[in-house]
Design a protein around this motif. Structure first.
Motif, PDB file in Angstrom:
ATOM      1  N   VAL A 230       0.832  -1.202   0.000  1.00  0.00           N
ATOM      2  CA  VAL A 230       0.000   0.000   0.000  1.00  0.00           C
ATOM      3  C   VAL A 230       0.870   1.256   0.000  1.00  0.00           C
ATOM      4  CG1 VAL A 230      -1.679   1.340   1.320  1.00  0.00           C
ATOM      5  CG2 VAL A 230      -1.969  -1.126   1.090  1.00  0.00           C
ATOM      6  N   VAL A 231       1.903   1.271   0.834  1.00  0.00           N
ATOM      7  CA  VAL A 231       2.785   2.437   0.885  1.00  0.00           C
ATOM      8  C   VAL A 231       3.440   2.655  -0.478  1.00  0.00           C
ATOM      9  CG1 VAL A 231       4.894   3.373   1.900  1.00  0.00           C
ATOM     10  CG2 VAL A 231       3.174   2.296   3.366  1.00  0.00           C
ATOM     11  N   ALA A 232       3.929   1.578  -1.109  1.00  0.00           N
ATOM     12  CA  ALA A 232       4.580   1.717  -2.407  1.00  0.00           C
ATOM     13  C   ALA A 232       3.617   2.260  -3.458  1.00  0.00           C
ATOM     14  CB  ALA A 232       5.147   0.370  -2.845  1.00  0.00           C
ATOM     15  N   ARG A 233       2.371   1.815  -3.427  1.00  0.00           N
ATOM     16  CA  ARG A 233       1.385   2.275  -4.413  1.00  0.00           C
ATOM     17  C   ARG A 233       0.963   3.730  -4.193  1.00  0.00           C
ATOM     18  NH1 ARG A 233      -1.463  -0.840  -7.965  1.00  0.00           N
ATOM     19  NH2 ARG A 233      -1.119  -3.090  -7.939  1.00  0.00           N
ATOM     20  N   LEU A 234       0.849   4.153  -2.940  1.00  0.00           N
ATOM     21  CA  LEU A 234       0.189   5.426  -2.652  1.00  0.00           C
ATOM     22  C   LEU A 234       1.104   6.547  -2.196  1.00  0.00           C
ATOM     23  CD1 LEU A 234      -3.063   4.232  -0.828  1.00  0.00           C
ATOM     24  CD2 LEU A 234      -2.732   4.715  -3.257  1.00  0.00           C
ATOM     25  N   CYS A 235       2.319   6.239  -1.737  1.00  0.00           N
ATOM     26  CA  CYS A 235       3.117   7.310  -1.117  1.00  0.00           C
ATOM     27  C   CYS A 235       3.508   8.396  -2.112  1.00  0.00           C
ATOM     28  CB  CYS A 235       4.349   6.740  -0.421  1.00  0.00           C
ATOM     29  SG  CYS A 235       5.617   6.082  -1.533  1.00  0.00           S
ATOM     30  N   GLY A 236       3.471   8.112  -3.416  1.00  0.00           N
ATOM     31  CA  GLY A 236       3.821   9.125  -4.397  1.00  0.00           C
ATOM     32  C   GLY A 236       2.747  10.170  -4.642  1.00  0.00           C
ATOM     33  N   TYR A 237       1.575  10.000  -4.016  1.00  0.00           N
ATOM     34  CA  TYR A 237       0.508  10.994  -4.133  1.00  0.00           C
ATOM     35  C   TYR A 237       0.629  11.988  -2.984  1.00  0.00           C
ATOM     36  CZ  TYR A 237      -1.537   7.754  -7.506  1.00  0.00           C
ATOM     37  OH  TYR A 237      -1.742   6.945  -8.589  1.00  0.00           O
ATOM     38  N   ARG A 238       0.602  13.266  -3.305  1.00  0.00           N
ATOM     39  CA  ARG A 238       0.854  14.290  -2.288  1.00  0.00           C
ATOM     40  C   ARG A 238      -0.263  14.408  -1.264  1.00  0.00           C
ATOM     41  NH1 ARG A 238      -0.050  17.178  -7.094  1.00  0.00           N
ATOM     42  NH2 ARG A 238      -2.042  18.313  -7.125  1.00  0.00           N
ATOM     43  N   ASN A 239      -1.458  13.887  -1.570  1.00  0.00           N
ATOM     44  CA  ASN A 239      -2.609  14.086  -0.684  1.00  0.00           C
ATOM     45  C   ASN A 239      -2.832  12.937   0.288  1.00  0.00           C
ATOM     46  OD1 ASN A 239      -3.402  12.393  -2.888  1.00  0.00           O
ATOM     47  ND2 ASN A 239      -5.560  12.821  -2.481  1.00  0.00           N
ATOM     48  N   VAL A 240      -1.868  12.040   0.450  1.00  0.00           N
ATOM     49  CA  VAL A 240      -2.057  10.858   1.287  1.00  0.00           C
ATOM     50  C   VAL A 240      -1.707  11.137   2.740  1.00  0.00           C
ATOM     51  CG1 VAL A 240      -1.050   8.578   1.779  1.00  0.00           C
ATOM     52  CG2 VAL A 240      -1.874   9.120  -0.521  1.00  0.00           C
ATOM     53  N   TRP A 241      -2.564  10.652   3.652  1.00  0.00           N
ATOM     54  CA  TRP A 241      -2.273  10.537   5.081  1.00  0.00           C
ATOM     55  C   TRP A 241      -2.426   9.064   5.453  1.00  0.00           C
ATOM     56  CZ3 TRP A 241      -4.198  14.924   8.745  1.00  0.00           C
ATOM     57  CH2 TRP A 241      -4.101  16.176   8.117  1.00  0.00           C
ATOM     58  N   TRP A 242      -1.691   8.611   6.465  1.00  0.00           N
ATOM     59  CA  TRP A 242      -1.821   7.236   6.944  1.00  0.00           C
ATOM     60  C   TRP A 242      -2.548   7.233   8.284  1.00  0.00           C
ATOM     61  CZ3 TRP A 242      -0.677   4.895   2.794  1.00  0.00           C
ATOM     62  CH2 TRP A 242       0.467   5.171   2.042  1.00  0.00           C
ATOM     63  N   SER A 243      -3.629   6.476   8.358  1.00  0.00           N
ATOM     64  CA  SER A 243      -4.290   6.201   9.634  1.00  0.00           C
ATOM     65  C   SER A 243      -4.134   4.711   9.889  1.00  0.00           C
ATOM     66  CB  SER A 243      -5.771   6.584   9.575  1.00  0.00           C
ATOM     67  OG  SER A 243      -6.421   6.243  10.782  1.00  0.00           O
ATOM     68  N   LEU A 244      -3.332   4.355  10.887  1.00  0.00           N
ATOM     69  CA  LEU A 244      -3.038   2.940  11.114  1.00  0.00           C
ATOM     70  C   LEU A 244      -4.299   2.120  11.291  1.00  0.00           C
ATOM     71  CD1 LEU A 244      -0.321   1.348  11.385  1.00  0.00           C
ATOM     72  CD2 LEU A 244      -0.127   3.820  11.230  1.00  0.00           C
ATOM     73  N   ALA A 245      -5.285   2.692  11.947  1.00  0.00           N
ATOM     74  CA  ALA A 245      -6.498   1.914  12.193  1.00  0.00           C
ATOM     75  C   ALA A 245      -7.641   2.835  12.527  1.00  0.00           C
ATOM     76  CB  ALA A 245      -6.292   0.929  13.346  1.00  0.00           C
ATOM     77  N   ASN A 246      -8.830   2.361  12.242  1.00  0.00           N
ATOM     78  CA  ASN A 246     -10.032   2.920  12.842  1.00  0.00           C
ATOM     79  C   ASN A 246     -10.366   2.033  14.027  1.00  0.00           C
ATOM     80  OD1 ASN A 246     -12.367   4.828  12.644  1.00  0.00           O
ATOM     81  ND2 ASN A 246     -13.487   2.896  12.570  1.00  0.00           N
ATOM     82  N   GLU A 247     -10.315   2.613  15.233  1.00  0.00           N
ATOM     83  CA  GLU A 247     -10.636   1.881  16.464  1.00  0.00           C
ATOM     84  C   GLU A 247      -9.683   0.702  16.665  1.00  0.00           C
ATOM     85  OE1 GLU A 247     -14.807   1.273  15.682  1.00  0.00           O
ATOM     86  OE2 GLU A 247     -15.327   3.214  16.552  1.00  0.00           O
ATOM     87  N   TYR A 248      -8.372   1.051  16.766  1.00  0.00           N
ATOM     88  CA  TYR A 248      -7.329   0.042  16.893  1.00  0.00           C
ATOM     89  C   TYR A 248      -7.528  -0.860  18.106  1.00  0.00           C
ATOM     90  CZ  TYR A 248      -5.073   2.104  20.956  1.00  0.00           C
ATOM     91  OH  TYR A 248      -4.825   2.525  22.236  1.00  0.00           O
TER      92      TYR A 248
END
Length: 519
Positions: A230-248
């Protein structure tokens, strides 16, 4: 020789390579690409995109010529070279968002970013026509951040089959978590790119507990392979944030707390651009230790928004209440507050130094609830949240600091904030007829406006110069001991949901009739 490829600053440079098809490239092939420009090196992870095709996406942050070389554990993909030219940023491209001034955010070019988000957990798993409707709604709704999951969601009002399975089917007819379904991930990245085009940050939720497919119970090795993909596919987009989990914390039985720490650390290693990263709690009592280095900002769900200033001081980072309960009428207490209440909570959150997240959960016969699936907004809070966003973006240069941090005990009840000479006071359920506390101490050239947060009106009002009447002085116009609290006071309409904006030495475009009893 052919001209080098070109892209724009903070755009997406993508290239592909032919490589091995044998075995399982998802696990067996490790590809990185080293990009270099003017002494700066960026190591970007590559990924297998099916049929022996490997890709890498790079977000260049410098103008000029970039060169790259591959590093891979397979000889046929190792040492491949290329170059491209990076030109000026395109229209509306301000670069990725990062924390700025401790409690706030800004884009890479310095443009301030104030999050006003919404939630559509499983919008990318709905029929394509509905996804287009969601994008059209978002383009005009006034939100600039969207919480969304990678995986489909199985929960009340979200029980339909997803558009794609996330992994290929194995011989036993079950999804093989070691083999990504490239069609599903390609679709995800296209929709992230579509959000980027309309100026919306994609807050990507990587895990959640609402699952009938087994995604939340993958092994740690499978989790890590999935995360790198997922990181490899999406990190090149400037609008990405990572949320590790919803309700971890609802996943602690299968992913104990140290696992989440390892996930965060690995994402930090793989993402060369340092996109914002958070983790979101379920129970109020189970907030993560957001002080850890790999967490950039605090993401919480909590209805008690009057504690916003307290939380941001506790963690020392930007505070985003991504779920302060939702406008709607479903038979769940978190999903049936009124539009007025949600707007009220947004104002409280913002004027106490934080940022908020919207959601909408109105019952529909076809279960097409915005919070789960997107589509259309039906409630009344969204335009009023957009109104608040416009007010903030018009005047706030750094970010709002709660007046309660100045030791003003009154602002434990009534909310007030400042940014330089700018003041924003929000009275909420309180309905004073006069007010002076928190207003400037000098009798300078100030423009004072009354804001009706529900009617979305801005009305010029005058100021009542001190000395105030003894009654007003006793009720908040003066500090203990009798010395003036402010150089002037204001007269108000005596009804709830009002705010005051104070700006120094400005000429406003607002044309409005003052309230009847202003001086």
């Amino acid at each position: 020789m052919p001209e080098p490829a070109t892209t724009s600053l903070w755009g997406v440079f993508e290239t592909e390579f032919a490589g091995p098809r044998d075995g399982n490239p998802h696990h067996d092939v490790t590809l990185d690409v080293v990009f270099a420009c003017d002494g700066r090196e960026v190591v970007v992870p590559g990924y297998h995109d099916g049929d022996g095709t490997y890709r890498v996406r790079h977000m260049p942050d410098r103008l000029g010529e970039w060169r790259y070389v591959t590093r891979c554990n397979r000889a046929e993909l190792d040492g491949l070279r290329g170059d491209f030219f990076c030109g000026p940023a395109g229209p509306g491209a301000h670069g990725p968002v990062a924390v700025r001034d401790r409690f706030h955010f800004a884009h890479a070019d310095g443009t301030r970013y104030f999050p006003f988000g919404t939630t559509c957990y499983a919008w990318t798993h709905q029929p394509l026509a509905m996804q287009q409707q969601t994008l059209a709604t978002l383009a005009g709704a006034g939100f600039n951040k969207l919480r969304m999951g990678v995986f489909p969601k199985h929960y009340i009002y979200s029980e339909n089959e997803p558009l794609h399975r996330m992994f290929e089917l194995g011989p036993d007819g079950r999804e093989d978590f070691d083999r990504p379904n490239h069609a599903a991930f390609r679709h995800l990245e296209r929709q992230v790119a579509a959000l980027m085009q309309i100026g919306i940050e994609a807050d990507i939720i990587l895990f959640h507990p609402y699952d009938r497919w087994g995604y939340c119970a993958m092994s740690e090795a499978q989790d890590l392979a999935y995360l790198r993909h997922v990181v490899a596919r999406l990190c090149g987009y400037r609008n990405v944030w990572w949320s590790l989990a919803n309700e971890y914390d609802f996943l602690l039985d299968v992913k104990p707390l140290p696992v989440w720490d390892r996930f965060c650390q690995r994402i930090r290693e793989w993402d060369p651009y340092g996109h914002p990263m958070s983790i979101h709690n379920g129970e109020v009592s189970m907030k993560y230790d957001h002080r850890k280095d790999w967490i950039t900002h605090v993401s919480v769900q909590d209805w008690d928004v009057k504690r916003t200033a307290e939380w941001r001081q506790e963690w020392g980072k930007p505070l985003v209440n991504d779920e302060m309960e939702y406008e709607g009428d479903i038979p769940r207490p978190w999903g049936n507050i009124s539009a007025r209440e949600l707007v009220h909570r947004f104002w409280l959150t913002v004027v106490r130094g934080g940022y908020g997240g919207h959601g909408e959960t109105y019952l529909q016969d076809d279960d097409l609830l915005w919070w789960a699936k997107g589509g259309m907004l039906r409630g009344e809070s969204a335009p009023r949240i957009a109104f608040l966003r416009a007010l903030v973006e018009e005047d706030v240069e750094t970010g709002l600091t709660p007046l309660s941090e100045d030791g003003r005990w009154e602002f434990n009840r009534v909310s007030g904030a400042r940014d330089g000479d700018y003041r924003l006071l929000y009275f909420g359920e309180h309905q004073p007829a006069h007010w002076a506390v928190g207003l400037p101490m000098d009798d300078g050239d100030y423009e004072i406006d009354l804001i009706d947060t529900w009617e979305m009106t801005v009305t010029r009002i005058g100021k009542a110069p001190l000395p105030l009447s003894p009654a007003l002085r006793q009720r908040g116009g003066a500090m203990a001991g009798g010395s003036p609290e402010a150089a002037f006071g204001v007269r108000l309409p005596g009804k709830p949901w009002q705010a005051i904006r104070v700006r120094r030495g400005r000429v406003s475009d607002v044309v409005a009739k003052p309230i009847a009893n202003s001086s």
